[in-house]
Design an enzyme around this catalytic site. Structure first.
Site, mmCIF file in Angstrom:
data_model
loop_
_atom_site.group_PDB
_atom_site.id
_atom_site.type_symbol
_atom_site.label_atom_id
_atom_site.label_comp_id
_atom_site.label_asym_id
_atom_site.label_seq_id
_atom_site.Cartn_x
_atom_site.Cartn_y
_atom_site.Cartn_z
ATOM 1 C CD GLU A 289 -5.148 49.455 -47.819
ATOM 2 O OE1 GLU A 289 -4.494 48.948 -48.336
ATOM 3 O OE2 GLU A 289 -5.470 50.472 -49.080
ATOM 4 C CG ASP A 332 22.272 22.541 -20.849
ATOM 5 O OD1 ASP A 332 23.610 23.006 -20.641
ATOM 6 O OD2 ASP A 332 21.914 22.570 -19.492
ATOM 7 C CG ASP A 654 19.804 27.424 -19.372
ATOM 8 O OD1 ASP A 654 21.068 27.792 -19.510
ATOM 9 O OD2 ASP A 654 19.131 26.430 -19.212
ATOM 10 C CG ASN A 718 -2.774 49.722 -59.440
ATOM 11 O OD1 ASN A 718 -2.720 49.577 -60.239
ATOM 12 N ND2 ASN A 718 -2.891 49.071 -58.406
#
Length: 902
Positions: A289, A332, A654, A718
């Site tokens: 959880e 680069d 880029d 468990n």
């Protein structure tokens, strides 16, 4: 070849300058202020149509789509439908905390990025008229307020604020690396040339008229060609793939466990739907959880540590995990491995031997070109030559500049006419070669001298006493091919001889070899000229004597070599994607200790299909002459081959690669649209800062993996024990409220794992959440945990007699509750981050959390809350036997952990 911007995309980019001005309804005097305001309202601000920051509520809602959060919400709805309001409320709190943490962390990162944009905000020098009838006024304006038709003045160091049509230039050279990837400046010498937004002025000055702003610029137009239509959507990264894999596996397990509990209870014990709350509690017990909370806390803490001092800003929290998983980093060359300035590399004569005289004469030409040519800004190549000559103890004593002609549009040579006087040995006059071929008389005298005894010397004619003092020497330097075509002689051994066709081929090959080794090559030539009062002109640059070649290279980034070595030690392979010449990129790599191998050029990339490119990319280090689409293809090919890829870039060229990579990284001085596209923003284009970010990502991922290993193995153990007990016992082995409280205590303690400190070896290799490895760990240690639980059942059967009524059942519940929390505290200490506890001490938060969990397990059944939860006090014999069980369980954990590591 390097990528070229689409010049036709600039509005007004065709036609004569006068036609462009008429089309824009502007002129050299600029726009009136009222007209500029009207155009600003019509065209909008001169900004990129980049990603708009999401409001906080939308970020919160988007966080609900996280797989584990969706699972928890589903369980919460089921709990609410069964009137298990306690379980439903706790799940609601967990979901809310997780979403708040994630939305707040990303909102804070966006605010930090906005602060960087403000730090980089620029202004432009604009010529406008207060009114149509008034004289123009030059003033500074924010670039956002520029409109088509504005007249802009450019000076060295200025960023080009919009697409401009040049009206006037003086020695203008601009740096277009952000657009094309080329590190060399581009000359813009003629009126009518275009300058594009995103470039910067290296030298010179200019006046231009704005032809396009905002979304109409070439820079923005390039985005549509290299970015997906939905820039907010990207391929799932390693974090998303891992979390989704774990989540769906657990969902399938939960969907199997709940019906299994119901069916087994009905068949074996004859129970009906009254076991449904218990089945839901078992499903919740299998679910980690706190995973959304732990993940977000670990990533947000790592991002906050990096953001201190503004060194690294993580804009998307899962990108921090992906950064820690990166095993291939694409960068680069210019600005990352090298600086944007040249440095001297070598000076050789025509035979290829080191010759300081070549550097001296190149420096003389540079010095007097700077002094006499009235350049608007010093040339970077000239400054590099002067610095190198000064370091070698050279100088220009006895040399006086007379005239100079600098480089210019269509002219790739620079010349200086100097007068050389006599001087002391070692100064420039002594390095001056004979600039004319040996005369027949000199050759005859040399032959006679060879026949005479050594102590007998022939007397040579004395120089003409009426000759003017000093020698006038023309020094020419520039592109090798341009200088060679002006040369008729070559200096060899201090004497000049006529150049033949074979010599020209040999000298051109020598220059090409220097260029192929990654150097920027300049040829240096001399010619003696008579004293003359006529003006000096380019026509005088003829009949030259070549003295040699000078090689320059880009200055290496000061921290690049160390950073590359550190990244290699961390298992990160660096690949260079550049628009530069392959020889230039390969030389920079060799100088930094990075083996370049055989560079792969754009032509080879185009010729390869996707499968072949994936194979080539995996074994190639340098990719040269890359256009934006080539960089993106290489990055995608690396991802296809199984690499987790990061890309560091700062320009428009880029952008496609930034989106194609698992992690897009941009320095804060990159173009605005590149920063918007990046997941991580660096304070500077420095690989050292990037290494710190990689370490932080691996630390956060290690803590998340530790949480998953611990919680999944404990939860599985468990669940197995609950299923076995449910079939063996005539009552529920644990009440739903007890399961919920146990989970809450365990989850709260595991939150401390976000503050764990990984060991020294944790940073040496990429870290990624691998579902298969996690589930193998979960299965092995879950069975071990289930064995401890079943041993506890035996202890309880001996000590509390659970079949003896309600008191026995309450004691059984209390005993198992205590054992569960004690074993989980032991697991936290021994299995955190997957290392032996003896290897290092747990940090204080982890130790406190484990201690609190153990104390809660021991005292809660004895407290007033015990009876309310259906638990009672346990006999002393239970604690003695439980100590034995825990000791054996701890030893088994240590042995199993060591075996798993071998």
């Amino acid at each position: 070849m390097a990528w070229e911007p689409d010049r036709s995309a600039a509005r007004g980019g065709t036609g004569t300058t006068l036609e462009v001005l008429r089309a824009l309804e502007s002129g050299p005097r600029g726009l009136p202020e009222a007209e500029a305001d009207e155009r600003l309202a019509r065209h909008g601000e001169n900004v990129f149509p980049g990603r708009r920051p999401e409001p906080w509520p939308r970020r919160f809602a988007r966080s609900l789509r996280d797989p584990f959060t969706a699972v928890l919400l589903s369980l919460g709805l089921v709990s609410a439908a069964l009137a298990a309001w306690g379980t439903a409320c706790v799940i609601a709190v967990l979901v809310t905390v997780s979403c708040v943490l994630r939305a707040t962390g990303e909102h804070r990162a966006d605010r930090s990025a906005a602060a960087l944009r403000e730090l980089l905000a620029t202004t432009a020098t604009v010529r406008r008229r207060p009114a149509a009838t008034e004289e123009p006024v030059t003033r500074e304006l924010p670039v956002e307020q520029l409109v088509p038709g504005d007249v802009v003045l450019l000076a060295p160091g200025d960023l080009v604020p919009a697409d401009l049509r040049l009206l006037r230039t003086t020695g203008l050279a601009v740096h277009e690396a952000a657009l094309t990837g080329e590190s060399a400046p581009v000359a813009k010498g003629a009126a009518g040339d275009l300058c594009f937004q995103g470039s910067s002025v290296v030298s010179g000055s200019a006046t231009g008229v704005v032809v396009a702003t905002g979304a109409d610029t070439v820079l923005s137009g390039a985005l549509s060609g290299v970015l997906p239509q939905d820039r907010g959507r990207r391929l799932p990264g390693p974090f998303d793939r891992s979390v989704n894999g774990i989540a769906w596996t657990l969902v399938r397990c939960m969907l199997l466990v709940a019906p299994l509990v119901l069916v087994a209870s009905a068949l074996v014990r004859g129970r009906g739907m009254e076991t449904l709350p218990f089945a839901v509690a078992v499903a919740v017990g299998l679910t980690p959880e706190m995973l959304p909370v732990v993940v977000t806390t670990a990533l947000a803490r790592g991002a906050a540590l990096l953001a201190r001092g503004g060194e690294v800003i993580v804009r998307r929290l899962p990108a921090l995990h992906d950064l820690g998983a990166v095993d291939v980093l694409c960068v680069d060359k210019t600005g990352t491995l090298t600086q944007d300035r040249p440095v001297f590399a070598c000076a050789v004569d025509a035979e290829g031997r080191e010759d300081p005289a070549v550097l001296h004469w190149a420096a003389v030409a540079a010095l007097w070109t700077l002094h006499l040519a009235e350049l608007p800004a010093p040339d970077a190549l000239d400054e590099a030559l002067l610095d190198a000559d000064e370091e070698r103890g050279g100088g220009a004593d006895g040399v006086e500049g007379v005239a100079a002609l600098p480089c210019g549009p269509g002219r790739r040579v620079a010349s200086a006419l100097v007068r050389v006087a006599g001087g002391r040995p070692g100064t420039l006059p002594d390095l001056l070669p004979d600039l004319l071929p040996d005369s027949p008389q000199d050759s005859l005298q040399d032959s006679l001298q060879d026949c005479l005894p050594g102590n007998v010397r022939l007397l040579r004619p004395a120089p003409d006493a009426a000759a003017p003092a000093g020698r006038y020497v023309l020094v020419v330097k520039g592109a090798a091919e341009d200088v060679l075509e002006r040369c008729t002689r070559v200096s060899e051994g201090g004497h000049a001889r006529v150049i033949g066709p074979a010599d020209r081929t040999r000298l051109a090959a020598r220059a090409d070899a220097l260029a192929g080794s990654g150097l920027r090559v300049l040829a240096v030539a001399l010619a003696e000229r008579p004293a003359s009062a006529s003006p000096y002109a380019p026509e005088d640059e003829q009949e030259l004597t070549l003295v040699g070649f000078v090689g320059l290279q880009d200055a290496l980034a000061p921290t690049a070599e160390e950073a590359l070595a550190v990244l290699a030690g961390r298992g990160v392979t660096v690949k260079v994607l550049t628009g530069d010449h392959p020889g230039t990129a390969a030389r920079a790599c060799r100088d930094l200790g990075l083996d370049p191998g055989e560079p792969l050029t754009a032509a080879r990339i185009d010729a390869a299909d996707d499968a072949e490119l994936a194979r080539l990319a995996a074994r190639t280090t340098v990719f040269a002459r890359c256009a934006p689409e080539h960089k993106a293809r290489v990055v995608r090919a690396l991802r296809t081959s199984g690499a987790t890829t990061g890309f560091l870039g700062d320009g428009v060229n880029d952008l496609a690669a930034l989106h194609a990579a698992d992690v897009g990284i941009c320095p804060r001085d990159g173009v605005a649209v590149a920063r918007e596209a990046a997941d991580v923003v660096l304070a500077s284009k420095d690989l050292t800062a990037l290494d710190r970010a990689v370490v932080a990502g691996r630390r956060s991922t290690g803590n998340i993996a530790a949480y998953l290993r611990i919680t999944l193995s404990s939860n599985l153990g468990n669940v197995i024990a609950m299923l076995a007990a449910g079939l063996l016992l005539p009552f529920l082995p644990m009440l739903p409220a007890q399961v919920l409280v146990q989970n809450l205590c365990f989850d709260a303690a595991q939150l401390a794992l976000a503050f764990d400190r990984p060991g020294a070896t944790a940073h040496l290799r990429p870290v990624v959440l691998r579902p298969r490895a996690l589930f193998r760990f979960m299965t092995g240690f879950g069975l071990l945990n289930a064995t401890a639980d079943l041993a506890t059942f035996g202890v309880l059967a001996l000590t509390v007699h659970p079949g003896g009524g309600a008191g026995g059942q309450a004691a059984f519940h209390a005993g198992w509750f205590t054992e569960n929390l004690l074993t989980q505290a032991l697991v936290i200490l021994l299995l955190r981050a997957g290392r032996d506890a003896a290897e290092r001490r747990a940090p204080i938060p982890v130790r406190l959390a484990a201690a609190a969990l153990a104390v809660t397990g021991l005292l809660l059944p004895l407290s007033p809350l015990g009876p309310a939860l259906g638990m009672t006090a346990l006999p002393p014999l239970y604690y003695g036997l439980m100590t034995v069980v825990l000791t054996l369980y701890g030893a088994a954990l240590v042995l199993a952990r060591r075996k798993a590591r071998t």
